[in-house]
Design an enzyme around this catalytic site. Structure first.
Site, PDB file in Angstrom:
ATOM      1  CE  LYS A  78      -4.055   1.906   0.050  1.00 57.09           C
ATOM      2  NZ  LYS A  78      -3.524   2.901  -0.915  1.00 57.09           N
ATOM      3  CE  LYS A 102       3.108   7.312   6.422  1.00 58.32           C
ATOM      4  NZ  LYS A 102       2.883   8.241   5.301  1.00 58.32           N
ATOM      5  CE  LYS A 114       4.730   7.396  -1.528  1.00 52.95           C
ATOM      6  NZ  LYS A 114       3.750   7.708  -0.451  1.00 52.95           N
ATOM      7  CB  THR A 198      -2.970  13.281   4.792  1.00 54.43           C
ATOM      8  OG1 THR A 198      -3.174  12.136   3.965  1.00 54.43           O
ATOM      9  CG2 THR A 198      -1.532  13.277   5.294  1.00 54.43           C
ATOM     10  CG  ASN A 229      -5.508  17.750  -0.911  1.00 54.43           C
ATOM     11  OD1 ASN A 229      -6.195  18.763  -0.980  1.00 54.43           O
ATOM     12  ND2 ASN A 229      -5.438  16.866  -1.896  1.00 54.43           N
ATOM     13  CB  SER A 357      -6.053   4.674   1.670  1.00 54.67           C
ATOM     14  OG  SER A 357      -5.808   5.832   0.930  1.00 54.67           O
TER      15      SER A 357
END
Length: 424
Positions: A78, A102, A114, A198, A229, A357
């Site tokens: 992810k 994380k 990523k 976030t 954001n 997410s």
């Protein structure tokens, strides 16, 4: 092009080097699990792809793209996809590794991944950007899938990019799988609350940290680097809680107003003008002077590697909330610690986005969607509980929050690695 393993012992103070030093620091707290620590220093899989597209003028352009899966012990990969001219394999490796940490720090059932393309998307037309996105998606298609690896938005990517990625995957596989990406438009299976998640997570962890150190948000001075954001949403939430936005910096310039900047009006200006520069409600400031601005809370929410030893020595904040990934290099971390400045690390502070997410992914599988109030309540609960767990570990071992976050996360990752064992 160097292979991923050639970066295992980098000599430069790079993003990957920063991550490796963080792993070195946490190993003494892993007990018997330390025998598995080497797995954290090596990405499981790294894919480099050529992304050729036809430009509007008929010429053929080639861009280099990446998808790195750092660790899949706890679940599918992810992590976001960024389009930026400075993207490198080493950077994507570090970002994927931080996603591993994380996800484990907030106890989500994911590994870390990523992706990125080395491109300046501002130089592309909408049609060129779509062709780039679709070709990149096709090239990494052998790695991604709703139970394999789930991309999401990151720097210079958004819901439209995710919609194109989802559609490309659907065309190539012959079926629609909305869960192949997150951060999609709501009408395509996206989640309410995702865009602001976030920034909301930065606020929630910041609010809890401020309470624990006795910092009253009413009247607290806030400085923000990056006003999208993450930084923009966090600034507006802090302002709503009574704080005062005194300094802002983004790619277009730096602003200052001791009496406070209207966070909501600035967000509207930045959206319309493409940056904070020119906002009439504040005065321009030299970019480097941003780091000398007196404030109580600093939110670096731009790119990695922003706070080294020099800037750390000059900061006048009591609390640093890492909205960006890897904004503080190890030497900067050391200086801030010596000065008694509390840092809420990125792996917990900005985990609100991946948490929502996860909610989106769950909702896509069930085809049952929650209200925004339900999303925010679930997000707040997870963030508060995750920070409390990390704070307890920090107090127990008398270590910084970053080391404690890595200790909590690495224990979960390596327990999964140990119990799954090695095959064959």
């Amino acid at each position: 092009m160097n292979s991923p393993l050639s970066y295992v012992h980098p000599t430069s103070d790079s993003a990957w080097g920063t991550y490796l030093s963080q792993i070195d620091r946490v190993v003494p707290y892993l007990g018997p699990l330390a025998r598995w620590a080497e797995t954290l220093r090596r990405p499981k899989r790294a894919l480099i792809v050529d992304v050729p597209i036809e430009l509007d003028d008929g010429t053929i352009a080639h861009y280099e793209g990446y998808r790195v899966q750092h660790n899949l012990s706890r679940g599918p990969g992810k992590g976001g996809v960024r389009f930026h001219p400075d993207v490198t394999l080493e950077e994507v490796m570090a970002l994927s590794a931080w996603m591993t940490i994380k996800n484990a720090a907030v106890n989500l059932p994911y590994g870390g991944a990523k992706g990125g393309v080395r491109v300046d998307p501002r130089r592309l037309s909408r049609g060129e950007l779509e062709r780039l996105t679709r070709r990149y998606t096709s090239e990494i298609g052998l790695l991604i899938g709703p139970t394999q690896d789930i991309p999401a938005p990151d720097v210079n990517t958004n819901g439209q990019i995710m919609a194109w990625m989802m559609d490309t995957y659907a065309v190539n596989t012959g079926h629609t799988a909305t869960g192949v990406v997150t951060g999609k438009p709501v009408h395509l299976g996206g989640s309410l609350g995702r865009v602001k998640a976030t920034g909301r997570g930065v606020f929630v962890t910041g609010r809890e940290a401020a309470r624990r150190i006795g910092l009253d948000l009413q009247g607290a001075r806030v400085a923000v680097q990056g006003y999208g954001n993450v930084g923009g949403v966090a600034a507006q939430l802090f302002a709503a809680a009574g704080a005062r936005l005194v300094a802002v910096q983004d790619h277009s310039g730096t602003l200052h107003r001791e009496a406070g900047i209207d966070a909501t009006a600035l967000a509207a200006h930045a959206q319309a003008q493409g940056g904070v520069a020119g906002f009439p409600g504040a005065s321009p400031l030299d970019d480097e002077a941003f780091w000398d601005t007196p404030c109580d809370i600093l939110i670096p929410a731009a790119l990695e590697g922003q706070i080294g030893a020099d800037r750390a020595a000059r900061l006048q904040a009591r609390l640093v909330l890492e909205g960006a990934n890897g904004p503080t290099v190890p030497e900067g971390d050391r200086v801030l610690g010596e000065r008694g400045v509390l840092v809420v690390p990125d792996v917990i502070c900005n985990a609100g986005g991946v948490t929502v997410s996860y909610f989106e992914w769950v909702q896509d599988f069930s085809s049952f969607f929650w209200t925004e109030d339900e999303i925010n309540a679930r997000l707040d609960k997870i963030m508060v509980e995750a920070l409390a767990r990390i704070w307890d570990v920090a107090d127990l071992h008398r270590i910084p929050l970053r080391t404690a976050a890595f200790a909590v996360a690495c224990e979960r990752i390596l327990m999964a690695r140990q119990d799954r064992g090695l095959y064959p």
